[in-house]
Structure formats: C-alpha cells, structure tokens
Design an enzyme around this catalytic site. Structure first.
Site, short mmCIF file in Angstrom:
data_model
loop_
_atom_site.label_atom_id
_atom_site.label_comp_id
_atom_site.label_asym_id
_atom_site.label_seq_id
_atom_site.Cartn_x
_atom_site.Cartn_y
_atom_site.Cartn_z
N LYS A 77 51.79 19.36 74.52
CA LYS A 77 53.52 19.90 74.52
C LYS A 77 54.02 20.36 75.79
O LYS A 77 54.08 20.55 76.20
CB LYS A 77 53.31 21.13 73.82
CG LYS A 77 54.50 21.77 72.93
CD LYS A 77 54.19 23.00 72.02
CE LYS A 77 55.48 23.23 71.46
NZ LYS A 77 55.47 25.03 70.52
N SER A 152 57.11 23.91 65.50
CA SER A 152 58.20 23.34 66.94
C SER A 152 56.40 22.30 67.59
O SER A 152 57.60 21.56 67.99
CB SER A 152 58.12 23.97 67.79
OG SER A 152 57.69 25.36 68.51
N SER A 176 53.49 27.74 65.42
CA SER A 176 54.35 26.08 65.27
C SER A 176 53.26 25.52 66.11
O SER A 176 53.32 24.27 66.15
CB SER A 176 55.01 26.09 67.17
OG SER A 176 56.46 26.65 66.84
#
Ligand code: GLN
Length: 483
Positions: A77, A152, A176
């Site tokens: 990420k 996310s 997330s």
C-alpha cells in the site's frame, strides 16, 4: 499457472527448485502489465528493480541460504515506505516524494526473500472506504470492474484478487484491510495493535493504525503475519511479544469455541443477501461444534461516532507535517504561512481537508470536552464491554461489511453513509483487538466477508479458527469470473 498459486506454494516451488525467483517475478509482472490497465491496482510498478532484486534473492538461494519468503511477489500500500519506489499516500501533496528509508515490514519481508513489485492505490492518506478518494484514479473490483473494490487498501485488494500478486500489505485504521478484502473475496487480517511495527507507515490515526496482509487464503495471511510481526524498538507502541507463530495454523478447529454475535452488527443496516449468507455460516460453524450465541453490546451503537471523532483528531495532528516545506511539491505564495496554506489548500483532497477540520474542531478549546474527551470515554466503555464479553466467549463474529461492492461513483453512498459502512470493523481498532475477514460466499455474484475478532494477543488462536472456518466456507478456490 504461477500467478494462480499461493505464496506458500510459490515458496515451496522455489525450495524444490521447480521454479526460479526471477521466473516467478516475471510471470507476475507480465500479468500485471496485461491486466492492470483495466483494474488500476498500482500507483507505481518497477519491473527492472523487481527483477534485479529477484536475481539477488535467487543468488542467495543458490548459495544455500534459507529464505522463508523467497519468490513471493508483494504489492505494498502506498502509505508504507519502500526505498526505490515513490510514495504518494494517494495524495497530490506527496507527488514525486522518494522515501529515504524502508518501513520495518518492508525490511522484514525483503530480508526473507519477498520481492516488492509496486505500490498499491489507496484512498488519500487511507481516509475512505471505497478507494475513490485516491487523488489519482479509483481502482476497480475484479468481480465487477464497474464496482468499487472497497478501501482504503483498495489497490492492495485488487492486485491480489486479479492475481497480479499473491499477497499485499495494507493498513487498517478502521477496517481498511478487512473491508476491501471482504468486497474482493479475500482474506484480510488486522493483527493486535502493536504486534506489527508501524515504523515507516505514514500515520493516520496512530492509536488505531495497524499493518496487515491481504491474501487469497488464511494460510498466506498467517505466513505473512508471521513474517512482519514481532517487537520493533523503532515503534514506541510495539508490543514486546515474539512474532506471530505460523507453524501450528492447521491444528485448529471450531469445535468447542464459544462465539458471540452482537445483535447491533446484524440488524437492519446489513443487506438481506449478506445476512442470509451470515446465517448459513453460523450453521456451518455449529455443525463443526462451535457454540454460537446472540448477545447485546449496547456500546456498539456509538462505535462509528466515537471513531469519527478520534481518527480525525489524530489525523489533524499527524498531517500537520505536510506543510508545503518539508515534503513534496510546493505551491508558491508569499511567506511561509502563505505557502503552507496554499499548498495544503490546493494539494489535499476534499475528504482529507474535511477530516483535518473536524479533527481540529474536536480538539479545540471549548469543544474538547464535549467531543474528544467524550469520544475517549465511549472508547473506554466499548473496550470494557468487549473485555467482559471475552470473559465468556473466545471470539465475536459479524459480517465484515453491511453492503457488497457497489457501483463506482454511486451517489447513494454519501460521505455519512460511507462512514456507517465501517460499523462492524471499527470496534477492533478502538480496542486494538486482532480481527480477520474471510470470504463466506457470493451474494448476486459479489463476495461477502465474515469478520472474526478476538481478545488482544490472541492472533494465533484467531488465525487457527479462521483457517478451520475457511475449510468449511466453501469459498476456497473461487475466482472473479472475468480474470
Ligand atoms: N473507512 C475508514 C476511514 O475512512 C477506515 C480507514 C482505514 O482503516 N484506513 O477512516
């Protein structure tokens, strides 16, 4: 096909010398270059760097080194520092920023032979539930590219679900990792707060943030969790515990486990298709010998509001460092105050600015007691209620998301409605509890996730139960239709 294999299988292929690390990495990069234009999981990839590192790992193996993650391609990420890759956090305020050091998780997996292929898309600074808050582009759900992948850590989920990599790292502040895992038919694991170092993770809500893996199986989640966990003196909130133990994973069973299902997480807010798969999972659990009981946990009704005071408060402080001077591009204006104001005003996105304003407001003199202190009180109540439940039960079980993946740009999900989707995932962050989402079936062709949460420090026990549940869930091996 190498790209369909799990991380555990790739590691054993490399060990048996049935495949080389460069061969595996090339297969995954080729697939990424072919399919990513459609799904947009990545903000950056670096095939040359990945191949160079793959060759280095292969050389070490040929010299007899035993590397437990040799040959595992990984997506990271883009709010986790990895030297060699730019880091944007999904924000224009960090465009072009090159991090000067590796996050501890990156250092650990690379030293074990994993190969980072690229940085995955996310909601700006991890603030969001759909991945549509990325300043650059939304990622698309491989189960239906017209729908959101969840957020996310949306890019991380898409990269794994579309078989560009077998595993990805995400961060979970309020769900997330687990939310996009649920919406993309994956396993998403948030370890106990403090078991995985946050060093090198760009802070959102420091008392809530935790890095975790997104994978296609519980076995891979456990393998990666074992690799990234363990004490780190560079993170002051790191627990002194040893790394998560992977070896006993398959010895668990659901028999005899006592599992609580809070009524507050299975009410009207949850779609009927999800509730019916959830009920079926409960029956499967019971068939395996688990004892399941519905309970009331009144504090859960305040979970979302509590989180959306505390997380923005922490974010408003954490994001103060992006001042238009120290990092990233600058919007020129007279005086340093002007430059900071112009840079933040123009380069932060709407949701980030909204949260900074909310966070600053709830911390300001005159409102602090009403909002921030009150939220901390609710947090303490919620944690106490969970701890009480954990005296009688091993785990708490709920759906992961009240909704399946919905269409991109869908205006039925306004900013408030999106926040309410975090109902089931937020409690684990408020309490620092380990929590895992695993797929339990398809509702109208779209994946549905179960969320299992345990007491602080019970990561191994939780993974074992999830592994046993996965064997009964009838989902293993299912793939998005078009890929
Ligand atoms: N959806 C939540 C939020 O927007 C969770 C985000 C996260 O876990 N990073 O804050």
């Amino acid at each position: 096909m190498l790209t369909r294999l799990s991380a555990a299988d790739l590691v054993s292929l490399v060990k048996k010398k049935s495949a080389s690390v460069p061969e595996i990495v090339i297969a995954h990069i080729e697939r990424t270059l072919t399919v990513d234009p459609q799904y947009r999981a990545f903000l950056s990839i670096d095939p040359d760097l990945a191949l160079k590192r793959a060759e280095e790992v292969q050389r070490k193996i040929d010299l007899g080194e035993d590397l437990p993650l040799a040959g595992v391609p990984v997506a990271i990420k883009d709010n986790i520092s990895a030297v060699g890759f730019p880091m944007t956090c999904g924000s224009r305020i960090l465009k072009g920023y090159q991090p000067p050091y590796d996050a501890t998780v990156v250092e650990r997996i690379e030293s074990m032979g994993a190969i980072i292929v690229g940085k995955a898309n996310l909601d700006e600074f991890a603030m969001g539930t759909t991945c549509e808050n990325s300043a650059f582009f939304p990622s698309r759900n491989p189960w239906d590219p017209a729908r959101v992948p969840g957020g996310s850590s949306g890019g991380s989920a898409v990269a794994v679900s579309a078989e560009m990599v077998p595993v990805a790292l995400g961060s979970d502040t309020g769900g997330s990792v687990r939310m996009p895992a649920a919406l993309c038919g994956l396993v998403g694991f948030k370890p106990t707060y403090g078991r995985v170092s946050r060093y090198g993770l760009v802070a959102y809500g420091s008392s809530l943030d935790q890095i975790g893996p997104l994978t296609r199986s519980v076995e891979d989640a456990s393998l990666i969790a074992a690799a990234i966990s363990g004490h780190d003196p560079r993170d002051s909130t790191s627990r002194p515990d040893p790394p998560i133990e992977h070896s006993g994973l398959k010895s668990g069973s659901l028999a005899g486990l006592r599992i609580a299902v809070p009524r507050e997480l299975t009410g009207d807010a949850v779609e009927p298709g999800i509730l019916s798969l959830f009920q079926k999972s409960i029956q499967d659990f019971e068939k395996e010998g688990a004892h399941i009981e519905s309970i009331d946990m009144p504090s859960l009704q305040f979970g979302v509001s509590t989180y959306y005071v505390i997380a923005p408060a922490e974010a408003s402080s954490n994001l103060a460092r992006f001042d238009g001077i120290r990092y990233g591009p600058q919007v020129k204006a007279p005086g340093h105050v002007g430059q900071t104001a112009m840079t933040r005003g123009q380069l932060f996105g709407h949701e980030v600015k909204l949260r900074i304003m909310v966070g600053t407001y709830v911390l300001s003199a005159g409102y602090y007691d009403d909002y921030y202190v009150n939220a901390q009180r609710h947090r303490a109540n919620l944690v106490a209620e969970f701890e009480k439940v954990f005296q009688d039960f091993d785990f708490v079980l709920s759906p992961t998301s009240p909704s399946v993946a919905f269409p991109l740009g869908s205006d039925t999900h306004d900013s408030l409605a999106l926040k309410l989707l975090d109902l089931c995932t937020i409690p684990a962050n408020l309490g620092g509890f380990p929590s895992i989402s695993l797929p339990c079936g398809l509702s109208d062709g779209l994946p549905v996730g179960l969320c299992l949460t345990g007491p602080v420090g019970t990561d191994e026990k939780l993974l074992k139960a999830a592994y046993a549940a996965e064997q009964t869930a009838d989902f293993l091996g299912q793939r998005p239709p078009e890929i």
